[in-house]
Write a protein that holds these residues in place. Structure first.
Motif, PDB file in Angstrom:
ATOM      1  N   UNK A 140     -64.336 -46.012 -17.714  1.00 47.68           N
ATOM      2  CA  UNK A 140     -62.874 -46.049 -17.793  1.00 47.68           C
ATOM      3  C   UNK A 140     -62.369 -45.618 -19.168  1.00 47.68           C
ATOM      4  N   UNK A 141     -63.062 -45.959 -20.234  1.00 52.44           N
ATOM      5  CA  UNK A 141     -62.639 -45.572 -21.576  1.00 52.44           C
ATOM      6  C   UNK A 141     -62.653 -44.055 -21.736  1.00 52.44           C
ATOM      7  N   UNK A 142     -63.686 -43.387 -21.198  1.00 51.63           N
ATOM      8  CA  UNK A 142     -63.746 -41.916 -21.254  1.00 51.63           C
ATOM      9  C   UNK A 142     -62.604 -41.303 -20.453  1.00 51.63           C
ATOM     10  N   UNK A 143     -62.318 -41.889 -19.308  1.00 57.71           N
ATOM     11  CA  UNK A 143     -61.216 -41.425 -18.464  1.00 57.71           C
ATOM     12  C   UNK A 143     -59.888 -41.542 -19.215  1.00 57.71           C
ATOM     13  N   UNK A 144     -59.631 -42.719 -19.785  1.00 60.62           N
ATOM     14  CA  UNK A 144     -58.383 -42.928 -20.512  1.00 60.62           C
ATOM     15  C   UNK A 144     -58.292 -42.022 -21.733  1.00 60.62           C
ATOM     16  N   UNK A 145     -59.423 -41.772 -22.384  1.00 64.51           N
ATOM     17  CA  UNK A 145     -59.430 -40.852 -23.521  1.00 64.51           C
ATOM     18  C   UNK A 145     -59.060 -39.442 -23.114  1.00 64.51           C
ATOM     19  N   UNK A 146     -59.602 -38.982 -21.994  1.00 63.89           N
ATOM     20  CA  UNK A 146     -59.286 -37.639 -21.506  1.00 63.89           C
ATOM     21  C   UNK A 146     -57.818 -37.527 -21.130  1.00 63.89           C
ATOM     22  N   UNK A 152     -55.358 -39.387 -22.325  1.00 65.57           N
ATOM     23  CA  UNK A 152     -54.595 -39.463 -23.566  1.00 65.57           C
ATOM     24  C   UNK A 152     -54.578 -38.118 -24.289  1.00 65.57           C
ATOM     25  N   UNK A 153     -55.730 -37.485 -24.394  1.00 64.79           N
ATOM     26  CA  UNK A 153     -55.793 -36.186 -25.072  1.00 64.79           C
ATOM     27  C   UNK A 153     -54.994 -35.118 -24.337  1.00 64.79           C
ATOM     28  N   UNK A 154     -55.028 -35.145 -23.008  1.00 62.32           N
ATOM     29  CA  UNK A 154     -54.256 -34.149 -22.264  1.00 62.32           C
ATOM     30  C   UNK A 154     -52.754 -34.398 -22.407  1.00 62.32           C
ATOM     31  N   UNK A 155     -52.361 -35.668 -22.482  1.00 55.86           N
ATOM     32  CA  UNK A 155     -50.949 -35.977 -22.694  1.00 55.86           C
ATOM     33  C   UNK A 155     -50.485 -35.555 -24.078  1.00 55.86           C
ATOM     34  N   UNK A 156     -51.331 -35.799 -25.085  1.00 62.52           N
ATOM     35  CA  UNK A 156     -51.000 -35.377 -26.445  1.00 62.52           C
ATOM     36  C   UNK A 156     -50.922 -33.855 -26.515  1.00 62.52           C
ATOM     37  N   UNK A 157     -51.863 -33.184 -25.865  1.00 61.32           N
ATOM     38  CA  UNK A 157     -51.850 -31.717 -25.859  1.00 61.32           C
ATOM     39  C   UNK A 157     -50.587 -31.191 -25.181  1.00 61.32           C
ATOM     40  N   UNK A 158     -50.160 -31.834 -24.110  1.00 60.40           N
ATOM     41  CA  UNK A 158     -48.950 -31.409 -23.421  1.00 60.40           C
ATOM     42  C   UNK A 158     -47.700 -31.584 -24.258  1.00 60.40           C
ATOM     43  N   UNK A 159     -47.743 -32.533 -25.190  1.00 60.75           N
ATOM     44  CA  UNK A 159     -46.593 -32.783 -26.050  1.00 60.75           C
ATOM     45  C   UNK A 159     -46.665 -31.952 -27.321  1.00 60.75           C
ATOM     46  N   UNK A 160     -47.849 -31.825 -27.904  1.00 64.72           N
ATOM     47  CA  UNK A 160     -47.995 -31.210 -29.222  1.00 64.72           C
ATOM     48  C   UNK A 160     -48.100 -29.693 -29.162  1.00 64.72           C
ATOM     49  N   UNK A 161     -48.800 -29.136 -28.199  1.00 68.75           N
ATOM     50  CA  UNK A 161     -49.033 -27.688 -28.183  1.00 68.75           C
ATOM     51  C   UNK A 161     -47.746 -26.874 -28.145  1.00 68.75           C
ATOM     52  N   UNK A 168     -46.636 -44.411 -16.578  1.00 66.36           N
ATOM     53  CA  UNK A 168     -47.622 -43.379 -16.217  1.00 66.36           C
ATOM     54  C   UNK A 168     -49.041 -43.894 -16.459  1.00 66.36           C
ATOM     55  N   UNK A 169     -49.261 -44.579 -17.585  1.00 64.69           N
ATOM     56  CA  UNK A 169     -50.590 -45.101 -17.905  1.00 64.69           C
ATOM     57  C   UNK A 169     -51.039 -46.136 -16.867  1.00 64.69           C
ATOM     58  N   UNK A 170     -50.136 -46.980 -16.429  1.00 71.37           N
ATOM     59  CA  UNK A 170     -50.479 -47.976 -15.408  1.00 71.37           C
ATOM     60  C   UNK A 170     -50.809 -47.290 -14.086  1.00 71.37           C
ATOM     61  N   UNK A 171     -49.996 -46.323 -13.687  1.00 73.64           N
ATOM     62  CA  UNK A 171     -50.243 -45.610 -12.424  1.00 73.64           C
ATOM     63  C   UNK A 171     -51.568 -44.849 -12.454  1.00 73.64           C
ATOM     64  N   UNK A 172     -51.868 -44.229 -13.581  1.00 72.80           N
ATOM     65  CA  UNK A 172     -53.109 -43.473 -13.706  1.00 72.80           C
ATOM     66  C   UNK A 172     -54.311 -44.405 -13.611  1.00 72.80           C
ATOM     67  N   UNK A 174     -56.285 -35.663 -12.912  1.00 71.13           N
ATOM     68  CA  UNK A 174     -55.307 -36.529 -13.582  1.00 71.13           C
ATOM     69  C   UNK A 174     -54.964 -35.980 -14.964  1.00 71.13           C
ATOM     70  N   UNK A 175     -55.944 -35.431 -15.666  1.00 66.41           N
ATOM     71  CA  UNK A 175     -55.663 -34.827 -16.973  1.00 66.41           C
ATOM     72  C   UNK A 175     -54.729 -33.628 -16.825  1.00 66.41           C
ATOM     73  N   UNK A 176     -54.975 -32.809 -15.814  1.00 66.74           N
ATOM     74  CA  UNK A 176     -54.093 -31.665 -15.560  1.00 66.74           C
ATOM     75  C   UNK A 176     -52.684 -32.132 -15.204  1.00 66.74           C
ATOM     76  N   UNK A 177     -52.585 -33.161 -14.374  1.00 67.85           N
ATOM     77  CA  UNK A 177     -51.268 -33.691 -13.998  1.00 67.85           C
ATOM     78  C   UNK A 177     -50.551 -34.263 -15.213  1.00 67.85           C
ATOM     79  N   UNK A 178     -51.293 -34.935 -16.085  1.00 69.20           N
ATOM     80  CA  UNK A 178     -50.689 -35.501 -17.292  1.00 69.20           C
ATOM     81  C   UNK A 178     -50.192 -34.406 -18.217  1.00 69.20           C
TER      82      UNK A 178
END
Length: 123
Positions: free
Chosen positions: A28-34, A36-45, A64-68, A107-111
Motif C-alpha cells: 500500500x505504501x508503494x501504491x500511495x507513493x505512486x 502521490x507522485x503522479x498527482x504532484x506531476x499533474x500539478x507541477x509539470x 480523492x486520497x480516501x477514494x483511491x 489510478x496514477x494515470x487518473x490522478x
C-alpha cells in the motif's frame, strides 16, 4: 521466493485470507507513493497556481486520497471473494503483481489526468 509472493494454497480459509491481506497491505505504501507522485506531476509539470480561486483544494485532495485507498482494497476483496466462492481456477495468487501494477498504473494515470485537467484547464 517470499511467502507472500507464493500462489494461494488452500490450507485454511483464515490462512489464505491473512496471506492475501498481508501481501496487499505490504504494498500500500508503494501504491500511495505512486499516486502521490503522479498527482504532484499533474500539478507541477504544467503551469499551475496552487492558490487559485479553488478554496476547497485540500478537501478535494483528501477525498480523492480516501477514494483511491478504498479502490486499492479491491485487490484484496477480489481474492477474498474468489476464495469464498471457490473460484480457485482464477489463480489470483499468481496474478497479484499483475493486478497491482495495472491498478496502480490506472489510478496514477487518473490522478495525473484529474490534477491536470481539473485544476489547470478548469474542467
Amino acid at each position: 521466493m517470499d511467502i507472500l509472493d507464493q500462489p494461494l494454497s488452500p490450507v485454511t480459509e483464515e490462512h489464505v485470507l491473512v496471506i492475501a491481506l498481508a501481501w496487499w497491505e505490504g504494498r500500500r505504501l508503494w501504491f500511495n507513493g505512486a499516486v502521490l507522485l503522479s498527482g504532484i506531476a499533474g500539478i507541477v509539470l504544467p503551469p499551475f497556481n496552487l492558490f487559485s480561486d479553488n478554496r476547497f483544494i485540500l478537501l478535494e485532495i483528501a477525498v480523492w486520497a480516501i477514494l483511491v485507498n478504498l479502490a486499492y482494497c479491491a485487490g484484496y476483496m477480489l481474492e477474498a471473494l474468489a476464495y469464498q466462492y471457490q473460484l480457485n481456477w482464477l489463480r489470483l495468487g499468481k496474478l497479484r503483481w499483475v493486478l497491482f501494477k495495472i491498478g496502480t498504473g490506472l489510478v496514477s494515470f487518473a490522478t495525473f489526468s484529474f490534477a491536470n485537467l481539473w485544476y489547470i484547464r478548469g474542467y
